[in-house]
Scaffold this active site. Structure first.
Site, mmCIF file in Angstrom:
data_model
loop_
_atom_site.group_PDB
_atom_site.id
_atom_site.type_symbol
_atom_site.label_atom_id
_atom_site.label_comp_id
_atom_site.label_asym_id
_atom_site.label_seq_id
_atom_site.Cartn_x
_atom_site.Cartn_y
_atom_site.Cartn_z
ATOM 1 N N LYS A 1 0.335 14.357 1.948
ATOM 2 C CA LYS A 1 -1.084 14.288 1.641
ATOM 3 C C LYS A 1 -1.397 16.090 1.363
ATOM 4 C CE LYS A 1 -2.737 10.121 3.537
ATOM 5 N NZ LYS A 1 -3.353 9.475 2.419
ATOM 6 N N HIS B 1 0.915 -1.164 0.149
ATOM 7 C CA HIS B 1 0.027 -0.039 -0.161
ATOM 8 C C HIS B 1 0.885 1.514 0.028
ATOM 9 C CE1 HIS B 1 -4.115 -1.496 0.703
ATOM 10 N NE2 HIS B 1 -3.371 -2.365 1.248
ATOM 11 N N LYS C 1 -8.775 13.026 5.232
ATOM 12 C CA LYS C 1 -7.594 12.008 5.349
ATOM 13 C C LYS C 1 -6.877 12.299 6.400
ATOM 14 C CE LYS C 1 -6.852 13.178 0.980
ATOM 15 N NZ LYS C 1 -7.072 11.955 0.166
ATOM 16 N N ARG C 2 -6.036 11.186 6.798
ATOM 17 C CA ARG C 2 -5.039 11.327 7.790
ATOM 18 C C ARG C 2 -4.116 12.589 7.556
ATOM 19 N NH1 ARG C 2 -0.022 8.440 7.069
ATOM 20 N NH2 ARG C 2 -0.142 7.002 5.248
ATOM 21 N N LYS D 1 -15.155 7.823 -3.048
ATOM 22 C CA LYS D 1 -16.353 7.842 -2.516
ATOM 23 C C LYS D 1 -17.014 9.406 -2.747
ATOM 24 C CE LYS D 1 -14.127 5.293 1.133
ATOM 25 N NZ LYS D 1 -13.183 5.376 2.447
ATOM 26 N N THR E 1 -8.895 6.067 -1.532
ATOM 27 C CA THR E 1 -10.271 5.585 -1.750
ATOM 28 C C THR E 1 -11.364 6.790 -1.260
ATOM 29 O OG1 THR E 1 -10.325 4.580 0.525
ATOM 30 C CG2 THR E 1 -9.842 3.163 -1.366
#
Length: 818
Positions: free
Chosen positions: A561, A364, A555-556, A667, A663
């Site tokens: 990110k 991942h 998101k975390r 969504k 993901t």
């Protein structure tokens, strides 16, 4: 007359029968009267009544799989972020009208009872949510499967925000019990640690015998996972750590009551918290103990089940598919070898055939630190026999490499399971790769990058072992349950087939040009936005303009990110709005949510910056309805179920080449959000499906990121070339947003200027321009809604049913039960 007991049948599920069942559970299970029952009592009673509807299909499905000789999937994951299950189970069992009416007969609303259910604190982010989606899809497709993980007492942590700073508190999701699980105290396995190895005589010569000096019990707790329309139910089996000796009576009787419990506390800490801090040696040890604990319990359990039916382990690869969800369970390779060789007397070559034929590995991440490695001295002390096995696996593996590539010392060093750099370490990603017959990435780009980067040498040695399985999401949770308004609109427009086949969404494409459908689509979105605005008001006492573009990043919190990029752009937009107050600005509400790892200080500082910037933006009367920024605390699945349907713009802005898949992008896009993002992870495949006109792509590509880093270009170059960006950085650094501590962000800004490893500054201008393209589209609501409809219509391919079907056919070789 035959008075022999009969096997029970499934209880009646009409509203009157369900009302009676709920009332019985309330009285006889909860010990409460109808008049004295609280909201939580009604949730528990309803959940227990619904669970009764699930048990028989669950037991029958398990029995049928064995009766038919079906191959079983065993999915090992350190996380299962299943969220609340009441609505999920009711919906998948097709009982929604019956349960709603039953509760109304009792004077209770289903939504009130549902909101009393705590989120199961069994995961952190995308990894755990993916595992939950996969478990649901395996049930929906009728693929017999067990999920194996840890039953964390306190999960990751409950995020609390005090004056903008993240603080961590234990989750308490199990305080009032979990109505969905079945305790299985009879299913208990001994998990050994430490100790020494004896050499004993065996029938085929000397054999190694591990004598652990410490033993902990793994106790099973089972949760049924219901598939769509209740046709198949699989099992999520979670392990709880229990001390072999609950109390040292000697210490207790001599008055040392704390010491009497010390060993129990230490041993049972294994299942207390997800991802304990690993900055200290004791933290690292606990992490490794957790990973071995659940991997060993899972393997002992599946081996027991297999032997009971098939008699020996030689057929294991034909009847069992073990999937390692990321590197955490990689120790399973050595453990399965130990079980075969040490406990069942199987020769090494045959044991290796069994192990490699049974195990597959999902990677991942491309981040080296996330591939996990453990100090040799730690593993030698904690798992001495496993280190011996790893050494032997490595020796045989390197012998093959040396024979094929003589004299290539660099290659040998690269693919060795033991890293010889700064301190010898066991490379768990390497172990998982060598011990698996298939290794998959989770998006097309990610899988190619695996071949080119972290596993490039392995890919040359084992061509064809790396494959791709692009992630997916379960539409039952993220469309039907989270967005019932949109679901009804879809069924009314393109028919009920969409409820069973995600590809049916393609029939929606022509309706993107239908003005009346776009208006109905917009009404659903507006309703969802009002719900999210109400949640924000309740949580933060901040009013969002419901007519603004809801710009969402959930998101975390991690530097790659790039929540920081989002915040910098908010400051730049704020400056621009104040410089041109009469301009027709697109109103925008930025909504950020996510947790930072407890020891990740830079991520915590970014959360603080988001709060500092939001405080200024939200208080300025000049921009209040035009620009706001909020950070929602304690992000979890239940929060996502409100945020996702309400989002207009989906922030997927990671540094290209660093996000494996994502993901959340799927969504949000499925629910009609337009994506602003880099060509990273699954964004690439989403771009292919929705088209360039319906997504806002910006930033450097993976190749350009590599070139940028190779050229050692510092962030200062981007800042000096962009007056807008420099103004933002100067404002943050000078304390404009932190007057209580003007130096708070000095180090953050200086690091961006001097390094900028994640290309926050390098991509800033491109990101800012993409945001202005989004503004322009927003001003034309007809065009925006057309793009939103096309996102929903074109993302059916990202169903986890499709992903699981690919795993089943190409990796597991498993067929659904008939």
């Amino acid at each position: 007359m035959d008075d022999a007991p009969r096997f029970p049948t499934r209880p009646d599920s009409d509203p009157t029968s369900m009302a009676g069942a709920i009332l019985c559970k309330l009285v006889f299970e909860m010990g409460k009267s109808q008049q004295g029952a609280q909201r939580r009592d009604w949730f528990m009673a309803t959940a227990l009544a619904v669970r009764d509807q699930i048990v028989l299909p669950w037991l029958q499905g398990t029995r049928s799989a064995y009766a038919q000789g079906q191959k079983q999937v065993y999915y090992l994951s350190l996380e299962f972020l299943i969220g609340r299950l009441l609505r999920d189970c009711i919906s998948n069992m097709q009982l929604m009208p019956e349960v709603q009416e039953a509760l109304q007969k009792l004077g209770v609303e289903l939504e009130e009872a549902r909101m009393a259910e705590p989120d199961a604190a069994l995961g952190n982010g995308g990894l755990g949510r993916l595992a939950a989606c996969f478990m649901e899809s395996m049930s929906s497709l009728g693929i017999p499967a067990f999920g194996y993980g840890i039953r964390y007492d306190h999960g990751l942590f409950r995020q609390q925000i005090h004056q903008g700073w993240q603080h961590e508190a234990p989750e308490d999701w199990l305080t009032f019990g979990n109505p969905w699980e079945f305790a299985r105290p009879e299913i208990t396995y001994e998990i050994g640690f430490n100790g020494h190895i004896d050499v004993e005589d065996g029938p085929d010569g000397p054999r190694q015998v591990w004598k652990p000096s410490e033993t902990i019990q793994a106790v099973a707790y089972d949760t049924p996972i219901v598939g769509w329309r209740g046709k198949h139910v699989n099992t999520l089996r979670l392990w709880s750590a229990r001390a072999s000796d609950p109390l040292s009576l000697q210490a207790f009787n001599r008055g040392d009551h704390v010491e009497a419990l010390a060993d129990r506390v230490r041993q049972e800490s294994i299942s207390k918290v997800l991802y304990p801090g690993d900055e200290t040696p004791s933290g690292q040890e606990l992490r490794l103990r957790q990973e071995y604990f659940f991997a060993s319990a899972a393997l002992q359990d599946l081996v027991r089940r297999h032997l009971r039916v098939y008699g020996d382990l030689h057929s294991l690869p034909d009847q069992v598919a073990i999937q390692l969800n990321d590197t955490h369970p990689a120790i399973a390779v050595a453990e399965l070898m130990r079980i075969c060789v040490d406990l069942h007397g199987i020769g090494w070559e045959e044991a290796w055939r069994i192990t490699q034929g049974s195990i597959a590995y999902t990677n991942h991440t491309l981040l080296p630190e996330a591939l996990e490695s453990w100090p040799v001295h730690l593993m030698e002390r904690l798992l001495p026999r496993h280190l011996q096995i790893i050494y032997l696996i490595n020796a045989r593996h390197l012998d093959v490499v040396k024979a094929a590539h003589p004299g290539n010392d660099a290659l040998i060093s690269s693919v060795s399971l033991i890293g010889e750099g700064a301190g010898r370490r066991v490379r768990m990603g390497h172990l998982a790769f060598v011990g698996s017959h298939k290794v998959n990435g989770v998006s097309a780009l990610h899988s190619e990058l695996l071949k080119q980067t972290v596993f490039s040498d392995f890919n040359r040695l084992f061509p064809g072992r790396i494959t791709n399985k692009t992630n997916g999401i379960t539409f039952r949770r993220w469309l039907f349950q989270a967005n019932p308004g949109l679901t009804k609109l879809l069924v009314d427009t393109i028919g009920p087939r969409v409820m069973d086949d995600a590809s049916a969404l393609e029939a929606l494409r022509p309706f993107a040009d239908d003005a009346s459908f776009r208006a109905a689509f917009a009404q659903v979105k507006a309703s969802n936005k009002r719900a999210l605005a109400a949640m924000v008001k309740d949580a933060l006492d901040v009013r969002l303009n419901p007519h603004a573009m809801f710009d969402v990043q959930i998101k975390r919190i991690h530097e790659y990110k790039r929540q920081l990029l989002n915040v910098l752009e908010a400051v730049a937009l704020y400056d621009a709005m104040r410089d041109a107050p009469t301009r027709d600005w697109a109103p925008r509400a930025k909504i950020i949510a996510g947790k930072a790892a407890a020891s990740y200080h830079r991520a915590k500082l970014i959360i603080k910056l988001a709060h500092d910037v939001g405080r200024v933006l939200n208080a300025d009367p000049m921009t209040r309805d035009k620009l706001s920024l909020v950070f929602l605390p304690n992000y979890n699945v239940s929060a996502a179920e409100v945020i996702v349907p309400a989002a207009d713009l989906s922030e997927q802005i990671s540094t290209a080449g660093m996000e494996a898949s994502g993901t959340g992008n799927m969504k949000l896009g499925l629910n009609g959000a337009l994506t602003i993002g880099t060509m990273d992870g699954a964004n690439v495949e989403m771009h292919e499906r929705v088209g360039d006109d319906n997504i806002f792509i910006f930033g450097k590509t993976t190749e350009q990121v590599a070139q940028h880093r190779a050229a050692d270009i510092r962030g200062r170059a981007a800042a000096e070339a962009s007056p807008r960006l420099m103004q933002v950085l100067q404002a943050i650094r000078s304390g404009v947003f932190s007057p209580d501590d003007p130096t708070r962000y000095h180090e953050l800004v200086d690091d961006l200027l001097d390094h900028d490893h994640f290309l926050v500054l390098a991509d800033f201008d491109s990101y800012y321009d993409a945001q202005r393209r989004a503004d322009a589209r927003w001003h034309d609501q007809s065009a925006w809604m057309r793009s939103a409809v096309l996102n929903t219509a074109n993302l059916g391919w990202f169903s986890s049913d499709r992903t699981i079907a690919e795993y089943a056919e190409e990796i597991w070789k498993v067929k659904p039960t008939t």
